[in-house]
Enzyme design. Structure first.
Site, short mmCIF file in Angstrom:
data_model
loop_
_atom_site.label_atom_id
_atom_site.label_comp_id
_atom_site.label_asym_id
_atom_site.label_seq_id
_atom_site.Cartn_x
_atom_site.Cartn_y
_atom_site.Cartn_z
CG ASP A 67 -4.74 -2.91 3.38
OD1 ASP A 67 -4.89 -3.96 4.05
OD2 ASP A 67 -4.25 -1.88 3.85
CG HIS A 92 -12.46 -2.82 10.83
ND1 HIS A 92 -11.69 -3.56 11.69
CD2 HIS A 92 -11.59 -2.14 10.04
CE1 HIS A 92 -10.41 -3.34 11.44
NE2 HIS A 92 -10.31 -2.49 10.43
N GLY A 150 -9.07 0.94 8.29
CA GLY A 150 -9.31 -0.05 7.24
C GLY A 150 -10.65 0.06 6.56
CG HIS A 187 -0.52 -0.45 2.49
ND1 HIS A 187 0.66 -0.04 3.05
CD2 HIS A 187 -1.08 -1.31 3.39
CE1 HIS A 187 0.80 -0.61 4.23
NE2 HIS A 187 -0.23 -1.38 4.46
O1 DOR Z 1 -6.12 0.12 7.11
C1 DOR Z 1 -5.54 -0.85 7.53
N1 DOR Z 1 -6.20 -1.91 8.03
N2 DOR Z 1 -4.22 -0.88 7.45
C2 DOR Z 1 -3.50 -1.84 8.02
O2 DOR Z 1 -2.31 -1.78 7.95
C3 DOR Z 1 -4.14 -2.93 8.76
C4 DOR Z 1 -5.52 -3.14 8.30
C5 DOR Z 1 -6.33 -3.99 9.24
O3 DOR Z 1 -5.86 -5.07 9.60
O4 DOR Z 1 -7.45 -3.60 9.56
ZN ZN Z 2 -0.66 -2.56 6.10
ZN ZN Z 3 -3.25 -4.71 5.27
#
Ligand code: DOR
Ligand code: ZN
Ligand code: ZN
Length: 427
Positions: A305, A309, A324, A232
């Protein structure tokens, strides 16, 4: 199962083919690619007006399994991936517990074998529990089948320990997937450090927090000969550094995610945690540099990525909510709308960055439509326009800043191992 895909635009970086033709699949293998195939098939798919590419490979996905399966699990994540056109995904190891030893790798592999419609590969952590203190059982996990190691979610701040991990990666010829973030520089930040953060009164994460670790990782890769893959990339200087390192002959590869080439911090809606991810949305200057790097092939890979959640978790304040956003079901549309249609990259480059290059980096048999290769194929309708609706996502995660966005480009069908694993509803 015999599948005949007719009249599609075959786009294959491996054979350099870009032409209207038929593709015939039998027993899980690509059997024929030619102007007109006459074979009788169990299933005939009309791909007129569509791209036919090797199945997409996402090197950067969070499946949250084990331990955080209210956010996602192997089955829901793999099904979302199939809908997104992916036939192979790599799951990151920042689960609970962290995937840092072989039996935990096997847990995901066994679960995927029983319920995933596509290939799910599991990456191994670099340090035990991702604590950054001692190395995980990297050799054991390599024997169990990990294609790569990654501490994603954070960087290994101890450079000496990280170098030891790189040496093991060199010995077994696997890549290190690097999340670049200086933990002290970024501490407390929840968005890009700029005027928008000032306006919102929120603590920022500067470009330097990422750039410092990218520079360090490049130096360590020079010293060890490690196949470093930068996850990323979001800053303008990441483009500069990757270009420089490649010019010096380093075996470095790098990825960009759709949110980072589509949005800037100016697009953020105050208080909306669907714009919170790590690294954060940067500035126009950064986005332009990322696009230039994608166009010129400084950046080899587009990954999502995908970071699901739960709604309740994202319902908190910008400072408290987790980083995330989900990405599997919006990636193809954003790549086509933001990069292919505006002429930033060609459809061939799209296939390179989303399939051929990831296959090469991970050393998996895929990313190709050559005769004899696995029948992993995606059919994409580039001209289909629609509005993204998070409620229709197969993923358990609905956390996206793209809900309501008008886009072009829809996955029409995904075929994995010669089986149709996703097909859009015909309206
Ligand atoms: O936005 C993100 N979510 N960046 C990360 O590095 C980890 C990831 C997550 O695991 O939720
Ligand atoms: Zn990451
Ligand atoms: Zn990640």
């Amino acid at each position: 199962m015999k599948i005949l895909i007719k009249n599609g635009r075959i786009i294959d970086p491996d054979t350099k083919r870009d032409e209207i033709a038929d593709l015939y699949l039998e027993d899980g293998v690509i059997k024929k690619v030619q102007k007109s195939v006459k074979e009788k098939a169990d299933e005939v798919i009309d791909a007129s007006g569509c791209y036919v590419m090797p199945g997409l490979i996402d090197m950067h996905v969070h499946l949250r399994d084990p331990g955080l399966t209210h956010k996602e699990d192997v089955e829901s994540g793999a099904k979302a991936a199939a809908k997104g056109g992916f036939t192979t995904i790599v799951a990151m190891p920042n689960t609970r517990p962290v995937i840092d030893e072989p039996t935990r790798v096997q847990y995901v592999q066994n679960k995927a074998a029983s319920c995933a419609p596509i290939h799910v590969l599991q990456a191994g952590a670099i340090t035990k529990g991702q604590k950054g203190e001692e190395l995980a059982d990297i050799k054991g996990m390599i024997e169990a089948g990990i294609p790569a190691v990654s501490e994603d979610g954070k960087s290994v701040m101890n450079s000496r320990l990280y170098r030891d991990a790189m040496k093991i990666a060199v010995e077994y010829d696997i890549p290190v997937l690097a999340h670049c973030e200086d933990i002290n520089m970024a501490a407390g930040g929840c968005m890009n450090d700029d005027e928008v953060a000032e306006k919102f009164g929120l603590p920022g994460i500067s470009n330097a927090a990422e750039d410092i670790i990218i520079a360090r990782d490049i130096f360590l890769a020079f010293e060890t000969g490690c196949r470093l893959h930068l996850c990323h990339c979001s800053t303008s200087d990441s483009e500069l550094m990757v270009r420089g390192a490649k010019a010096k002959g380093l075996k470095i590869t790098a990825e960009v995610c759709p949110h980072h080439f589509t949005l800037t911090s100016e697009d953020m809606v105050k208080g909306d945690t669907n714009y919170k991810m790590n690294p954060p949305l940067r500035t126009r200057k950064d986005v332009e540099a990322l696009k230039k790097g994608l166009k010129e092939d400084t950046f080899d890979v587009i990954s999502t990525d995908h970071a699901p959640h739960a709604m309740e978790e994202k319902a908190g304040s910008m400072q408290k909510a987790p980083f995330g956003i989900v990405g599997l079901e919006t990636c193809v549309a954003l790549v086509i709308s933001e990069l292919v249609k505006p002429g930033v990259i060609t459809p061939m480059q799209m296939a390179e960055k989303m399939s051929y290059n990831p296959a090469k980096i991970l050393k998996v048999d895929g990313g190709s439509l050559a005769v004899g290769k696995p029948a992993d194929v995606v059919i994409i309708d580039p001209d289909k326009t629609y509005v993204i609706n998070a409620r229709t996502f197969v993923s358990k995660g609905k956390n996206t800043p793209f809900n309501g966005r008008k886009v072009s480009g829809e996955v029409a069908a995904t075929i994995c191992g010669g089986r149709i694993v996703y097909r859009r509803e015909e309206k």
